[in-house]
Write a protein that holds these residues in place. Structure first.
Motif, mmCIF file in Angstrom:
data_model
loop_
_atom_site.group_PDB
_atom_site.id
_atom_site.type_symbol
_atom_site.label_atom_id
_atom_site.label_comp_id
_atom_site.label_asym_id
_atom_site.label_seq_id
_atom_site.Cartn_x
_atom_site.Cartn_y
_atom_site.Cartn_z
ATOM 1 N N MET A 1 11.725 43.797 23.148
ATOM 2 C CA MET A 1 10.231 43.747 23.358
ATOM 3 C C MET A 1 9.688 42.551 24.107
ATOM 4 O O MET A 1 10.161 41.505 24.013
ATOM 5 C CB MET A 1 9.429 43.644 21.909
ATOM 6 N N HIS A 2 8.791 43.161 24.974
ATOM 7 C CA HIS A 2 8.074 42.181 26.054
ATOM 8 C C HIS A 2 7.420 41.146 25.339
ATOM 9 O O HIS A 2 6.609 41.411 24.391
ATOM 10 C CB HIS A 2 7.494 42.920 27.061
ATOM 11 N N GLN A 3 7.509 40.079 26.100
ATOM 12 C CA GLN A 3 6.482 38.739 25.425
ATOM 13 C C GLN A 3 5.084 39.417 25.671
ATOM 14 O O GLN A 3 4.756 40.058 26.813
ATOM 15 C CB GLN A 3 6.826 37.342 26.268
ATOM 16 N N PRO A 4 4.167 38.753 24.927
ATOM 17 C CA PRO A 4 2.683 39.373 25.094
ATOM 18 C C PRO A 4 2.125 38.939 26.553
ATOM 19 O O PRO A 4 2.495 37.862 26.937
ATOM 20 C CB PRO A 4 1.875 38.835 23.790
ATOM 21 N N ILE A 5 1.286 39.617 27.152
ATOM 22 C CA ILE A 5 0.893 39.121 28.371
ATOM 23 C C ILE A 5 -0.455 38.161 28.061
ATOM 24 O O ILE A 5 -1.264 38.460 27.126
ATOM 25 C CB ILE A 5 0.057 40.267 29.074
ATOM 26 N N PRO A 6 -0.305 36.827 28.646
ATOM 27 C CA PRO A 6 -1.589 36.062 28.201
ATOM 28 C C PRO A 6 -2.967 36.400 28.907
ATOM 29 O O PRO A 6 -3.828 35.784 28.246
ATOM 30 C CB PRO A 6 -0.896 34.632 29.140
ATOM 31 N N ALA A 7 -3.191 37.471 29.245
ATOM 32 C CA ALA A 7 -4.519 38.120 29.578
ATOM 33 C C ALA A 7 -4.077 38.633 30.676
ATOM 34 O O ALA A 7 -3.051 39.348 30.717
ATOM 35 C CB ALA A 7 -5.538 36.738 29.903
ATOM 36 N N ILE A 8 -4.895 38.781 31.960
ATOM 37 C CA ILE A 8 -4.497 39.301 33.141
ATOM 38 C C ILE A 8 -4.634 38.341 34.330
ATOM 39 O O ILE A 8 -5.502 38.779 34.915
ATOM 40 C CB ILE A 8 -4.954 40.852 33.339
ATOM 41 N N PRO A 9 -3.944 37.529 34.347
ATOM 42 C CA PRO A 9 -4.346 36.315 35.091
ATOM 43 C C PRO A 9 -3.880 36.605 36.634
ATOM 44 O O PRO A 9 -3.014 37.674 36.674
ATOM 45 C CB PRO A 9 -3.509 34.990 34.815
ATOM 46 N N LYS A 10 -4.482 36.111 37.577
ATOM 47 C CA LYS A 10 -3.967 36.242 38.841
ATOM 48 C C LYS A 10 -2.714 35.274 39.210
ATOM 49 O O LYS A 10 -2.775 34.272 38.532
ATOM 50 C CB LYS A 10 -5.116 35.696 39.911
ATOM 51 N N LEU A 11 -1.868 35.899 39.864
ATOM 52 C CA LEU A 11 -0.553 35.274 40.156
ATOM 53 C C LEU A 11 -0.158 35.112 41.495
ATOM 54 O O LEU A 11 -0.134 36.168 42.067
ATOM 55 C CB LEU A 11 0.570 35.712 38.937
ATOM 56 N N LEU A 12 0.170 34.182 41.923
ATOM 57 C CA LEU A 12 0.655 33.700 43.117
ATOM 58 C C LEU A 12 1.967 33.192 43.260
ATOM 59 O O LEU A 12 2.347 32.442 42.521
ATOM 60 C CB LEU A 12 -0.108 32.689 43.911
ATOM 61 N N ILE A 13 2.815 33.969 44.163
ATOM 62 C CA ILE A 13 4.406 33.612 44.065
ATOM 63 C C ILE A 13 4.699 33.228 45.451
ATOM 64 O O ILE A 13 4.576 33.751 46.400
ATOM 65 C CB ILE A 13 5.156 34.973 43.576
ATOM 66 N N LEU A 14 5.470 31.945 45.585
ATOM 67 C CA LEU A 14 5.949 31.659 47.071
ATOM 68 C C LEU A 14 7.427 31.365 46.757
ATOM 69 O O LEU A 14 8.083 30.608 45.857
ATOM 70 C CB LEU A 14 5.337 30.269 47.299
#
Length: 317
Positions: A1-14
């Motif tokens: 089972m996946h961990q719960p999503i903390p909300a729908i935050p914006k995420l930036l990946i570098l």
């Protein structure tokens, strides 16, 4: 089972290969776009391992809050499941402060764990795992690694031949479920945008010879910065060479130097060579992430422009 999503935050990946120059750019991005940094480097979680993991300096970390650096000791276990849990908590914390989480590092499996979760079919075969560990002890890890290469070459490509835990895991999954680890991950990829649908993934790259030159120079700089003392101190604290982080690139090389098995020039040569090979494996992993937008590390203006446009689209101040 996946961990719960903390909300729908914006995420930036570098992200990008080791030595390409992610740290400097991540600091600039963070200061320009109200970010806090979440490390996605599997080695930077360990305390006392600074030079060999190329951590941001204390002064650099003072400029921007950093998460998931120096959180465990070298003799503690840590894996992608732990990272999924901890990175989701960090995302939630940053998001609730009204800032943007910037995930920075080169461990592709950790980035995948955060964005997609790790496949969690409840697959666990303790008896198989024990048998495989015993086989490594009697037959040697090279023989067991070659077995993984035959049954699951895709997984073997991303696993270092010295990483016995993941070699065992790959064979445990295949032998126990009848399905390759890489196929489980491929199925999971179908859920790529369910957790963070509004994210921007940027990959930094440069011409291969230039990258290799950067790696060679960084290897020499590590020696000059006191890498030998760092490893001697770790050994003196009781962190033995058999520990997983002590078997990583750089640390296992320096141990050979300290033991008198290799000369300084031989250590430098082999450390740089294995780092270059690791960068090549990283490219193999990242090239499977179609969500990545690639930029030359020298083209900072283009990177910053793309992030600025993304922030506007996402209504990020």
């Amino acid at each position: 089972m996946h961990q719960p999503i903390p909300a729908i935050p914006k995420l930036l990946i570098l992200t990008g290969p080791t030595g390409v120059g992610k740290t400097d750019l991540s600091l600039e991005i963070s200061q320009l776009f109200n970010c806090e940094i979440i490390s996605s480097d599997s080695m930077q979680v360990y305390r006392h391992m600074d030079i060999g993991t190329a951590k941001a300096t204390v002064d650099e970390r003072a400029l921007v809050p950093h998460h998931l650096i120096d959180i465990i000791d070298p003799d503690e276990d840590y894996d992608a499941a732990c990272y999924e849990r901890d990175s989701l908590a960090a995302v939630k914390k940053i998001f609730e402060k009204g800032r943007v989480p910037l995930v920075t590092g080169g461990t592709g499996l950790y980035i995948q764990a955060l964005c997609q979760g790790i496949f969690s079919d409840g697959l666990s075969f303790p008896e198989l795992k024990k048998q495989l560990a015993n086989r490594i002890a009697t037959e040697g890890k090279e023989a067991i690694y070659q077995e993984l290469c035959k049954v699951d070459p895709v997984s073997a490509e991303r696993i270092h031949p010295n990483d016995t835990l993941r070699i065992i895991r790959g064979l445990e999954i295949f032998q126990g479920s009848g399905k390759r680890w890489s196929d489980h991950l491929k199925d999971q990829k179908k859920n790529e945008y369910t957790r963070f649908p509004e994210r921007l993934e940027i990959g930094l790259t440069c011409e291969r010879d230039r990258l290799y030159d950067r790696i060679n120079r960084r290897t020499e700089m590590m020696f000059e910065a006191g890498f030998e003392k760092e490893v001697r101190d770790l050994l003196a604290q009781g962190y033995g060479e058999e520990l997983k982080p002590m078997q990583s690139i750089g640390y296992r090389h320096m141990i050979q130097y300290i033991k008198g098995e290799w000369s300084r020039s031989q250590t430098l040569e082999l450390m740089a060579r294995d780092t270059r090979r690791y960068a090549k494996r990283q490219y193999t992993w990242f090239n499977n992430r179609t969500s990545l937008k690639w930029f030359d590390v020298e083209d900072r203006t283009a990177v910053l422009k793309v992030i600025q446009n993304w922030c506007r689209e996402q209504n990020i101040a």
